[in-house]
Design a protein around this motif. Structure first.
Motif, PDB file in Angstrom:
ATOM      1  N   ILE A 112      51.153  36.860  37.332  1.00 37.98           N
ATOM      2  CA  ILE A 112      50.400  35.834  38.051  1.00 37.98           C
ATOM      3  C   ILE A 112      50.304  34.554  37.220  1.00 37.98           C
ATOM      4  N   ASN A 113      50.120  34.705  35.925  1.00 37.06           N
ATOM      5  CA  ASN A 113      50.030  33.526  35.058  1.00 37.06           C
ATOM      6  C   ASN A 113      51.372  32.840  34.831  1.00 37.06           C
ATOM      7  N   GLU A 114      52.459  33.588  34.930  1.00 37.54           N
ATOM      8  CA  GLU A 114      53.799  33.031  34.711  1.00 37.54           C
ATOM      9  C   GLU A 114      54.398  32.409  35.964  1.00 37.54           C
ATOM     10  N   GLU A 115      53.974  32.847  37.126  1.00 41.04           N
ATOM     11  CA  GLU A 115      54.595  32.410  38.380  1.00 41.04           C
ATOM     12  C   GLU A 115      53.613  31.580  39.206  1.00 41.04           C
ATOM     13  N   PRO A 116      53.712  30.260  39.134  1.00 37.25           N
ATOM     14  CA  PRO A 116      52.735  29.402  39.816  1.00 37.25           C
ATOM     15  C   PRO A 116      52.761  29.502  41.340  1.00 37.25           C
ATOM     16  N   GLU A 117      53.872  29.989  41.923  1.00 39.54           N
ATOM     17  CA  GLU A 117      53.929  30.084  43.385  1.00 39.54           C
ATOM     18  C   GLU A 117      53.072  31.210  43.945  1.00 39.54           C
ATOM     19  N   ILE A 118      52.679  32.167  43.106  1.00 38.45           N
ATOM     20  CA  ILE A 118      51.809  33.249  43.581  1.00 38.45           C
ATOM     21  C   ILE A 118      50.422  32.671  43.801  1.00 38.45           C
ATOM     22  N   SER A 119      49.924  32.807  45.033  1.00 38.30           N
ATOM     23  CA  SER A 119      48.644  32.178  45.349  1.00 38.30           C
ATOM     24  C   SER A 119      47.560  33.160  45.783  1.00 38.30           C
ATOM     25  N   ILE A 120      47.932  34.370  46.180  1.00 42.13           N
ATOM     26  CA  ILE A 120      46.937  35.359  46.614  1.00 42.13           C
ATOM     27  C   ILE A 120      47.449  36.742  46.235  1.00 42.13           C
ATOM     28  N   LEU A 121      46.578  37.542  45.654  1.00 43.86           N
ATOM     29  CA  LEU A 121      46.894  38.928  45.335  1.00 43.86           C
ATOM     30  C   LEU A 121      46.303  39.796  46.435  1.00 43.86           C
ATOM     31  N   VAL A 122      47.129  40.652  47.035  1.00 43.27           N
ATOM     32  CA  VAL A 122      46.675  41.535  48.104  1.00 43.27           C
ATOM     33  C   VAL A 122      46.751  42.969  47.600  1.00 43.27           C
ATOM     34  N   LEU A 123      45.601  43.638  47.558  1.00 43.52           N
ATOM     35  CA  LEU A 123      45.525  45.039  47.135  1.00 43.52           C
ATOM     36  C   LEU A 123      44.823  45.842  48.212  1.00 43.52           C
ATOM     37  N   ALA A 124      45.107  47.119  48.255  1.00 40.43           N
ATOM     38  CA  ALA A 124      44.394  48.009  49.169  1.00 40.43           C
ATOM     39  C   ALA A 124      43.578  48.986  48.346  1.00 40.43           C
ATOM     40  N   SER A 125      42.408  49.306  48.855  1.00 38.15           N
ATOM     41  CA  SER A 125      41.550  50.266  48.153  1.00 38.15           C
ATOM     42  C   SER A 125      41.982  51.684  48.497  1.00 38.15           C
ATOM     43  N   GLY A 133      40.698  53.109  43.318  1.00 39.70           N
ATOM     44  CA  GLY A 133      41.967  53.103  42.594  1.00 39.70           C
ATOM     45  C   GLY A 133      41.813  52.392  41.267  1.00 39.70           C
ATOM     46  N   PRO A 134      42.637  52.741  40.287  1.00 40.21           N
ATOM     47  CA  PRO A 134      42.469  52.182  38.949  1.00 40.21           C
ATOM     48  C   PRO A 134      42.704  50.676  38.871  1.00 40.21           C
ATOM     49  N   LEU A 135      43.670  50.159  39.609  1.00 40.18           N
ATOM     50  CA  LEU A 135      43.934  48.723  39.551  1.00 40.18           C
ATOM     51  C   LEU A 135      42.803  47.933  40.195  1.00 40.18           C
ATOM     52  N   VAL A 136      42.348  48.372  41.355  1.00 41.57           N
ATOM     53  CA  VAL A 136      41.228  47.690  42.019  1.00 41.57           C
ATOM     54  C   VAL A 136      39.986  47.760  41.130  1.00 41.57           C
ATOM     55  N   SER A 137      39.745  48.909  40.525  1.00 45.74           N
ATOM     56  CA  SER A 137      38.574  49.064  39.654  1.00 45.74           C
ATOM     57  C   SER A 137      38.647  48.134  38.453  1.00 45.74           C
ATOM     58  N   SER A 138      39.794  48.058  37.800  1.00 41.57           N
ATOM     59  CA  SER A 138      39.880  47.199  36.622  1.00 41.57           C
ATOM     60  C   SER A 138      39.829  45.723  36.992  1.00 41.57           C
ATOM     61  N   LEU A 139      40.414  45.346  38.135  1.00 44.70           N
ATOM     62  CA  LEU A 139      40.385  43.939  38.526  1.00 44.70           C
ATOM     63  C   LEU A 139      39.042  43.514  39.102  1.00 44.70           C
ATOM     64  N   SER A 140      38.258  44.449  39.578  1.00 49.48           N
ATOM     65  CA  SER A 140      36.934  44.079  40.082  1.00 49.48           C
ATOM     66  C   SER A 140      35.907  44.158  38.959  1.00 49.48           C
ATOM     67  N   GLY A 141      36.321  44.586  37.804  1.00 57.48           N
ATOM     68  CA  GLY A 141      35.437  44.657  36.642  1.00 57.48           C
ATOM     69  C   GLY A 141      35.701  43.502  35.696  1.00 57.48           C
ATOM     70  N   LEU A 143      38.318  42.391  34.224  1.00 53.76           N
ATOM     71  CA  LEU A 143      39.542  41.602  34.313  1.00 53.76           C
ATOM     72  C   LEU A 143      39.487  40.515  35.391  1.00 53.76           C
ATOM     73  N   ILE A 144      38.493  40.547  36.249  1.00 57.50           N
ATOM     74  CA  ILE A 144      38.429  39.581  37.353  1.00 57.50           C
ATOM     75  C   ILE A 144      38.415  38.138  36.845  1.00 57.50           C
ATOM     76  N   ASN A 145      37.801  37.905  35.704  1.00 57.07           N
ATOM     77  CA  ASN A 145      37.733  36.545  35.163  1.00 57.07           C
ATOM     78  C   ASN A 145      39.057  36.064  34.590  1.00 57.07           C
ATOM     79  N   LYS A 146      40.028  36.938  34.467  1.00 58.41           N
ATOM     80  CA  LYS A 146      41.341  36.541  33.954  1.00 58.41           C
ATOM     81  C   LYS A 146      42.298  36.139  35.072  1.00 58.41           C
ATOM     82  N   LEU A 147      41.902  36.335  36.319  1.00 51.15           N
ATOM     83  CA  LEU A 147      42.759  35.978  37.451  1.00 51.15           C
ATOM     84  C   LEU A 147      42.631  34.498  37.774  1.00 51.15           C
ATOM     85  N   ARG A 148      43.725  33.874  38.138  1.00 50.82           N
ATOM     86  CA  ARG A 148      43.708  32.472  38.567  1.00 50.82           C
ATOM     87  C   ARG A 148      43.890  32.349  40.071  1.00 50.82           C
TER      88      ARG A 148
END
Length: 167
Positions: A112-125, A133-141, A143-148
């Motif tokens: 996400i940080n390397e590719e400026p064209e990515i504008s929305i991350l879509v995940l399913a719970s 799920g582990p990815l949703v859990s870590s990104l909602s904890g 790591l959420i502040n590291k997302l642009r």
């Protein structure tokens, strides 16, 4: 860890938003994929697919580790190519495909940080008793502040028709 493979669409048109879906073999990933395709279709956007493969466990045996990595990459390419056909049918555009090796959350954040064209991350719970799920859990904890980019979280149990109504 590293980018193993990137395949960009052959057309050079700008398509507005790019919806990134993390591909795995879970049932709920299908909900995220359908949602991203429908949103891309309805907004003139595109879909990008990321699959992160685990690094080989036997790294100290160079040849074995390399062979395991090549096999994992080939399997990931096969899965992404199959899904790319679905994305093209569902969104009208060929998706960008990424394969990376390493920790899923780390590789996702790096991409996400390397590719400026990515504008929305879509995940399913996740739909099971073990939680979202582990990815949703870590990104909602922490790591959420590291997302642009914003995260769209799709309930993994939604039917195709429910997703179509929402998009």
């Amino acid at each position: 860890m590293s980018s193993l493979y990137t395949q960009h669409p052959t057309d050079d048109e700008h398509h507005g938003r790019t919806f990134l879906v993390v591909v795995d073999e879970s049932e709920e990933m299908r909900a995220a994929l359908r949602y991203a395709c429908k949103r891309a279709l309805n907004t003139g956007g595109m879909v990008a697919l990321l699959m992160v493969v685990d690094p080989p466990e036997f790294q100290h045996f160079g040849g074995i580790g390399r062979l395991m990595s090549e096999e994992a990459r080939a399997k990931a390419e096969e899965i992404l190519q199959r899904l790319a056909a679905e994305v093209k049918a569902g969104s009208g555009h060929t998706p960008t495909l990424y394969i990376r090796e390493g920790d899923r959350a780390t590789e996702l954040l790096d991409l996400i940080n390397e590719e400026p064209e990515i504008s929305i991350l879509v995940l399913a719970s996740g739909t099971g008793p073990e939680g979202p799920g582990p990815l949703v859990s870590s990104l909602s904890g922490k790591l959420i502040n590291k997302l642009r980019v914003p995260v769209t979280l799709v309930p993994g149990h939604l039917s195709d028709s429910a997703i179509d109504v929402l998009t």
